[in-house]
Design an enzyme around this catalytic site. Structure first.
Site, short mmCIF file in Angstrom:
data_model
loop_
_atom_site.label_atom_id
_atom_site.label_comp_id
_atom_site.label_asym_id
_atom_site.label_seq_id
_atom_site.Cartn_x
_atom_site.Cartn_y
_atom_site.Cartn_z
N SER A 16 0.83 -1.20 0.00
CA SER A 16 0.00 0.00 0.00
C SER A 16 0.86 1.25 0.00
O SER A 16 0.58 2.22 -0.72
CB SER A 16 -0.92 0.01 1.23
OG SER A 16 -1.67 1.20 1.29
N TRP A 58 2.28 1.58 -3.43
CA TRP A 58 1.24 1.99 -4.37
C TRP A 58 1.12 3.51 -4.37
O TRP A 58 0.92 4.13 -5.42
CB TRP A 58 -0.11 1.37 -3.97
CG TRP A 58 -1.23 1.74 -4.90
CD1 TRP A 58 -1.63 1.07 -6.01
CD2 TRP A 58 -2.12 2.86 -4.79
NE1 TRP A 58 -2.71 1.70 -6.61
CE2 TRP A 58 -3.02 2.81 -5.87
CE3 TRP A 58 -2.24 3.91 -3.88
CZ2 TRP A 58 -4.02 3.76 -6.07
CZ3 TRP A 58 -3.23 4.86 -4.07
CH2 TRP A 58 -4.11 4.78 -5.15
N HIS A 59 1.27 4.12 -3.21
CA HIS A 59 1.13 5.58 -3.12
C HIS A 59 2.33 6.31 -3.70
O HIS A 59 2.17 7.44 -4.20
CB HIS A 59 0.92 5.99 -1.67
CG HIS A 59 -0.48 5.75 -1.17
ND1 HIS A 59 -0.88 4.54 -0.64
CD2 HIS A 59 -1.56 6.55 -1.13
CE1 HIS A 59 -2.16 4.61 -0.30
NE2 HIS A 59 -2.60 5.82 -0.59
N GLY A 60 3.51 5.73 -3.63
CA GLY A 60 4.66 6.42 -4.18
C GLY A 60 5.93 5.63 -4.10
O GLY A 60 6.12 4.83 -3.17
N PHE A 90 -1.05 10.04 -7.86
CA PHE A 90 -0.77 8.63 -7.67
C PHE A 90 -1.35 7.78 -8.79
O PHE A 90 -1.10 6.59 -8.84
CB PHE A 90 -1.35 8.15 -6.32
CG PHE A 90 -0.82 8.94 -5.15
CD1 PHE A 90 0.53 9.16 -5.00
CD2 PHE A 90 -1.67 9.48 -4.22
CE1 PHE A 90 1.03 9.90 -3.95
CE2 PHE A 90 -1.20 10.22 -3.14
CZ PHE A 90 0.16 10.42 -3.01
#
Length: 495
Positions: free
Chosen positions: A326, A329-331, A495
């Protein structure tokens, strides 16, 4: 074409007008055309990756279905997994190249330098295609759902393309699941005043969260985070609290606008936030925050890994995997990984400390059903979440460390001598920012057991219209034409 732009103010009414005057059987075609126009307004060349993701997952669904005709069970099972693997490999491969290749190469370079091994690669300088993380996950959910036989194969390429590219959600969600959204494009919707009114009210509330609250808070937050070495103590604490509400109002505002747009068109999208900062635990927070992503990870990663139906140790490993993914996934940065890891650690510690917590409650005879105890839980949860937001917001790990270091400084006089008004917001806008946060919290409390839109519909028309016009006037004066409008980009579109 941002939701809060003049272009969209022209585009959307036109889309709605044509949508309701053309024959119902052609409406999905109009929505598909509108969705691609909307996406291409950001970038025409990056539309190719939206098309590739659509075609790959569409074909994977058909190929997976065709394997059902194979009598050899072992071969059938192997082929199904092959098509799923290829669908994931192509989609995640594109995502990796654009989002993670530079990060991976820098890690490899640092690692190999410890062994005096040279590792030089050309830096990938292309911009990240807008919404790629969102539409990739949405498209891949279809592949998995077809594999699991949770949804029938959509053979109409156009309707499937609409599912992947539906313009209210393609840039920043909510992430839709095929079994929830696909069939809605086969349904027909008549012009319904109440539904359209409710959709517009939801959009208005979303714009209030974004323009009145989030963008104004962003001015102070950015002032502090752009150069944290200049600020200490309560200046940084104020910025951190403001960021917690900025990101909530920015992303929840986007999601509510998207849901309102879809509702006007007769489409139901997932609710993405549910009074997140009233959570009494980190576990509850993740049931209320970015719900569409949380459920995606639960259904397509956590449960396939074994979920909680395994040993304690394995369950904790599963939790950490989900939150590390997670974070990534954001960065593609260490600080995002730390942000995800922190939430994983919070959850694991919460489970490990349950016996201790129960023992303390029993010994001190604490009444867990009282308001004061619930408020204490909410405050502790908010503090934990807000601390983790430091790593999310900071540009780098070193900046995050500096912010945490400078936070440990006692300077309450910033509120007395007026230094707090030197962080980008003057006294008037600082007060408006606090008022905005208060309104958000009050509305959240009022919506605990009932819908305010439903309650508002019961009031007489004069009162309702006066309230509508007042809300629009407030946005025009204190939102669109205020200092906040310069920060009009939505946070999660990156994102």
């Amino acid at each position: 074409m941002l939701f809060n732009s003049v272009d969209f103010a022209v585009f959307f009414p036109f889309v709605v007008f044509i949508y309701f005057i053309i024959p119902k059987r052609f409406r999905w075609i109009w929505l598909l055309i509108s969705s691609y126009i909307f996406y291409m307004s950001y970038s025409i060349k990056y539309t190719i990756f939206l098309v590739i993701s659509t075609l790959v997952t569409y074909l994977s669904g058909i190929l997976i279905e065709r394997t059902d005709n194979i009598k050899d069970e072992r071969k059938r099972h192997w082929l199904k997994k092959t098509w799923v693997f290829l669908s994931f490999a192509i989609n995640l491969g594109i995502l990796f190249v654009f989002k993670y290749s530079n990060f991976f190469n820098s890690l490899m370079q640092k690692f190999l330098s410890n062994f005096n091994i040279s590792y030089n690669t050309t830096k990938f300088n292309y911009l990240l295609p807008l919404g790629i993380s969102f539409y990739t996950f949405q498209a891949l959910s279809y592949t998995i759902d077809v594999y699991r036989k949770d949804v029938k194969v959509q053979r109409n390429l156009g309707k499937y393309a609409l599912f992947v590219s539906f313009f209210p959600q393609v840039i920043a969600g909510p992430i839709g699941k095929s079994k929830h959204l696909l069939h809605q494009f086969d349904e027909t919707y008549s012009f319904n005043y109440d539904r359209i009114k409710n959709g517009l009210l939801l959009m208005l509330w979303g714009f209030f969260q974004k323009l009145f609250v989030a963008d104004r808070l962003a001015i102070l937050v950015n002032t502090v985070y752009n150069d944290p070495s200049k600020f200490k103590g309560f200046e940084i604490i104020t910025a951190n609290i403001f960021f917690a509400f900025q990101i909530y109002c920015d992303f929840c505002g986007y999601s509510d606008i998207a849901r309102g747009i879809a509702e006007i068109l007769g489409i139901r999208l997932y609710k993405n936030f549910e009074r997140s900062y009233f959570s009494k635990s980190i576990k509850e927070f993740w049931r209320r925050w970015h719900i569409s992503l949380s459920t995606w990870f639960r259904d397509y990663l956590y449960i396939p890994l074994g979920g909680s139906r395994c040993s304690k140790l394995r369950n904790y490993i599963n939790i950490m995997i989900v939150f590390l993914v997670s974070g990534l996934w954001h960065g593609a940065a260490v600080n995002f990984i730390i942000w995800g890891a922190l939430h994983g650690i919070y959850l694991i510690l919460s489970d490990l400390l349950k016996p201790v917590k129960k023992s303390i409650i029993k010994k001190l005879d604490i009444k867990t059903n009282t308001f004061s105890y619930k408020l204490f839980q909410i405050i502790i949860t908010f503090i934990l979440v807000d601390f983790a937001w430091i790593f999310f917001k900071a540009d780098s790990f070193s900046k995050a460390k500096m912010i945490i270091k400078n936070m440990n400084y006692f300077n309450p006089f910033v509120f007395i001598n007026g230094d707090i008004y030197k962080l980008g917001l003057d006294s008037k806008d600082f007060f408006i920012a606090l008022l905005g946060i208060a309104v958000i919290l009050i509305i959240n409390i009022l919506q605990r057991n009932k819908s305010l839109r439903h309650e508002l519909s019961k009031q007489n028309s004069a009162f309702r219209w006066a309230l509508y016009f007042a809300a629009i006037l407030v946005l025009l004066i204190f939102g669109i034409y205020g200092p906040a409008y310069s920060a009009k980009q939505f946070i999660y579109s990156q994102f």
